[in-house]
Design a protein around this motif. Structure first.
Motif, PDB file in Angstrom:
ATOM      1  N   MET A   1       0.848  -1.160   0.000  1.00 50.35           N
ATOM      2  CA  MET A   1       0.000   0.000   0.000  1.00 50.35           C
ATOM      3  C   MET A   1       0.898   1.228   0.000  1.00 50.35           C
ATOM      4  O   MET A   1       1.772   1.374   0.839  1.00 50.35           O
ATOM      5  N   THR A   2       0.714   2.114  -0.943  1.00 52.61           N
ATOM      6  CA  THR A   2       1.531   3.311  -1.056  1.00 52.61           C
ATOM      7  C   THR A   2       0.731   4.506  -0.598  1.00 52.61           C
ATOM      8  O   THR A   2      -0.412   4.692  -0.985  1.00 52.61           O
ATOM      9  N   ASP A   3       1.360   5.337   0.215  1.00 58.11           N
ATOM     10  CA  ASP A   3       0.687   6.520   0.735  1.00 58.11           C
ATOM     11  C   ASP A   3       1.375   7.751   0.184  1.00 58.11           C
ATOM     12  O   ASP A   3       2.543   7.983   0.438  1.00 58.11           O
ATOM     13  N   HIS A   4       0.631   8.549  -0.597  1.00 63.51           N
ATOM     14  CA  HIS A   4       1.190   9.761  -1.194  1.00 63.51           C
ATOM     15  C   HIS A   4       0.634  11.009  -0.519  1.00 63.51           C
ATOM     16  O   HIS A   4       0.751  12.100  -1.049  1.00 63.51           O
ATOM     17  N   SER A   5       0.035  10.861   0.641  1.00 63.55           N
ATOM     18  CA  SER A   5      -0.560  12.005   1.321  1.00 63.55           C
ATOM     19  C   SER A   5       0.480  12.732   2.163  1.00 63.55           C
ATOM     20  O   SER A   5       1.552  12.213   2.448  1.00 63.55           O
ATOM     21  N   THR A   6       0.143  13.936   2.570  1.00 62.19           N
ATOM     22  CA  THR A   6       1.013  14.698   3.453  1.00 62.19           C
ATOM     23  C   THR A   6       0.890  14.123   4.860  1.00 62.19           C
ATOM     24  O   THR A   6      -0.102  13.468   5.188  1.00 62.19           O
ATOM     25  N   PRO A   7       1.873  14.395   5.737  1.00 62.73           N
ATOM     26  CA  PRO A   7       1.789  13.875   7.106  1.00 62.73           C
ATOM     27  C   PRO A   7       0.520  14.337   7.826  1.00 62.73           C
ATOM     28  O   PRO A   7      -0.121  13.541   8.516  1.00 62.73           O
ATOM     29  N   GLY A   8       0.135  15.590   7.667  1.00 63.52           N
ATOM     30  CA  GLY A   8      -1.086  16.081   8.317  1.00 63.52           C
ATOM     31  C   GLY A   8      -2.317  15.381   7.798  1.00 63.52           C
ATOM     32  O   GLY A   8      -3.226  15.037   8.561  1.00 63.52           O
ATOM     33  N   ASP A   9      -2.352  15.156   6.488  1.00 63.49           N
ATOM     34  CA  ASP A   9      -3.488  14.460   5.881  1.00 63.49           C
ATOM     35  C   ASP A   9      -3.545  13.013   6.359  1.00 63.49           C
ATOM     36  O   ASP A   9      -4.619  12.501   6.679  1.00 63.49           O
ATOM     37  N   ALA A  10      -2.403  12.361   6.438  1.00 62.68           N
ATOM     38  CA  ALA A  10      -2.368  10.968   6.895  1.00 62.68           C
ATOM     39  C   ALA A  10      -2.828  10.875   8.344  1.00 62.68           C
ATOM     40  O   ALA A  10      -3.598   9.974   8.696  1.00 62.68           O
ATOM     41  N   ARG A  11      -2.403  11.804   9.177  1.00 60.18           N
ATOM     42  CA  ARG A  11      -2.825  11.815  10.587  1.00 60.18           C
ATOM     43  C   ARG A  11      -4.333  11.993  10.681  1.00 60.18           C
ATOM     44  O   ARG A  11      -5.006  11.277  11.423  1.00 60.18           O
ATOM     45  N   GLU A  12      -4.876  12.930   9.947  1.00 59.92           N
ATOM     46  CA  GLU A  12      -6.329  13.169   9.954  1.00 59.92           C
ATOM     47  C   GLU A  12      -7.084  11.945   9.448  1.00 59.92           C
ATOM     48  O   GLU A  12      -8.137  11.600   9.992  1.00 59.92           O
ATOM     49  N   ARG A  13      -6.557  11.309   8.412  1.00 60.72           N
ATOM     50  CA  ARG A  13      -7.213  10.107   7.883  1.00 60.72           C
ATOM     51  C   ARG A  13      -7.184   8.974   8.901  1.00 60.72           C
ATOM     52  O   ARG A  13      -8.146   8.219   9.023  1.00 60.72           O
ATOM     53  N   LEU A  14      -6.083   8.875   9.633  1.00 61.28           N
ATOM     54  CA  LEU A  14      -5.996   7.848  10.674  1.00 61.28           C
ATOM     55  C   LEU A  14      -7.022   8.101  11.774  1.00 61.28           C
ATOM     56  O   LEU A  14      -7.690   7.169  12.232  1.00 61.28           O
ATOM     57  N   VAL A  15      -7.169   9.342  12.190  1.00 62.66           N
ATOM     58  CA  VAL A  15      -8.144   9.666  13.228  1.00 62.66           C
ATOM     59  C   VAL A  15      -9.558   9.370  12.727  1.00 62.66           C
ATOM     60  O   VAL A  15     -10.367   8.767  13.437  1.00 62.66           O
ATOM     61  N   ALA A  16      -9.855   9.773  11.499  1.00 61.13           N
ATOM     62  CA  ALA A  16     -11.181   9.505  10.928  1.00 61.13           C
ATOM     63  C   ALA A  16     -11.423   8.003  10.805  1.00 61.13           C
ATOM     64  O   ALA A  16     -12.520   7.510  11.115  1.00 61.13           O
ATOM     65  N   ALA A  17     -10.422   7.275  10.380  1.00 60.79           N
ATOM     66  CA  ALA A  17     -10.562   5.824  10.238  1.00 60.79           C
ATOM     67  C   ALA A  17     -10.747   5.168  11.603  1.00 60.79           C
ATOM     68  O   ALA A  17     -11.567   4.249  11.753  1.00 60.79           O
ATOM     69  N   ALA A  18     -10.008   5.629  12.588  1.00 57.74           N
ATOM     70  CA  ALA A  18     -10.133   5.066  13.930  1.00 57.74           C
ATOM     71  C   ALA A  18     -11.526   5.347  14.499  1.00 57.74           C
ATOM     72  O   ALA A  18     -12.132   4.477  15.126  1.00 57.74           O
ATOM     73  N   ARG A  19     -12.028   6.523  14.248  1.00 56.27           N
ATOM     74  CA  ARG A  19     -13.382   6.863  14.727  1.00 56.27           C
ATOM     75  C   ARG A  19     -14.421   5.966  14.044  1.00 56.27           C
ATOM     76  O   ARG A  19     -15.339   5.470  14.692  1.00 56.27           O
TER      77      ARG A  19
END
Length: 193
Positions: A1-19
């Motif tokens: 799995m390749t992640d091309h997002s910015t660190p802030g975007d990845a962090r926000e996506r992780l929080v949204a996914a965890a929720r």
């Protein structure tokens, strides 16, 4: 799995996914790998941003307390919040977000000494405390929220648990549990005023 997002975007996506994982699977079903998969980031990303599962859950709980505070403040706009209005808002928040609500009050699943979490918790209880300042209680200890703020919080929190677990429904003779909880908050407000 390749992640091309910015660190802030990845962090926000992780929080949204965890929720989302928390809402769908409950606290016991939340895993860092499942969250990473849902957020479409590497399996190492949750640990990189949050250290461990508790770190990620702490971020979610902190956001939950901020949401609760916003909800409490929204009902208190104008002349200041009434205790009954705050109680109803608290109960409704807990019933609308059961998995988040459970997490917010599970220090064994969080980093309870996290400064952001502690600040969010204090801000939330502070809204309730502001509505109880006119209620006099003898023997108020120094350095803790007003006793009536804690009693009111315990009452509303208990109502959420009773409705969530089905106890209020069975004891309420089949009445709508949320409506019954609202009525009980009203009775509590009248008694303590």
């Amino acid at each position: 799995m390749t992640d091309h997002s910015t660190p802030g975007d990845a962090r926000e996506r992780l929080v949204a996914a965890a929720r989302a994982e928390l809402t769908e699977r409950g606290l016991a079903g939340v895993s860092l790998r499942g969250i990473a998969r849902r957020a479409e980031v590497s399996h190492a990303a949750p640990k990189y941003f949050f250290g461990d599962r508790a770190g990620l859950l702490t971020a979610i709980a902190t956001a939950g307390f901020a949401e609760l505070t916003d909800r409490l403040r929204a009902v208190g706009a104008g002349d200041g919040p009434g205790l009954g209005d705050l109680g109803r808002a608290y109960v409704h928040f807990g019933l609308e977000h059961p998995a988040l609500f459970e997490l917010m009050f599970r220090p064994d699943e969080l980093h309870p000494d996290d400064p952001a979490l502690q600040a969010a918790q204090a801000e939330s209880i502070g809204v309730l405390a502001s509505a109880t300042t006119t209620i006099a209680v003898e023997g108020q200890p120094d350095g803790v929220p007003p006793v009536m703020a804690l009693v009111s919080w315990a009452f509303a929190h208990g109502l959420v648990a009773l409705v969530r677990d089905g106890a209020l429904q069975s004891l309420g003779g089949g009445a709508d549990a949320t409506a019954l909880a609202d009525q009980l908050v009203g009775v509590f407000d009248r008694v303590v005023r």
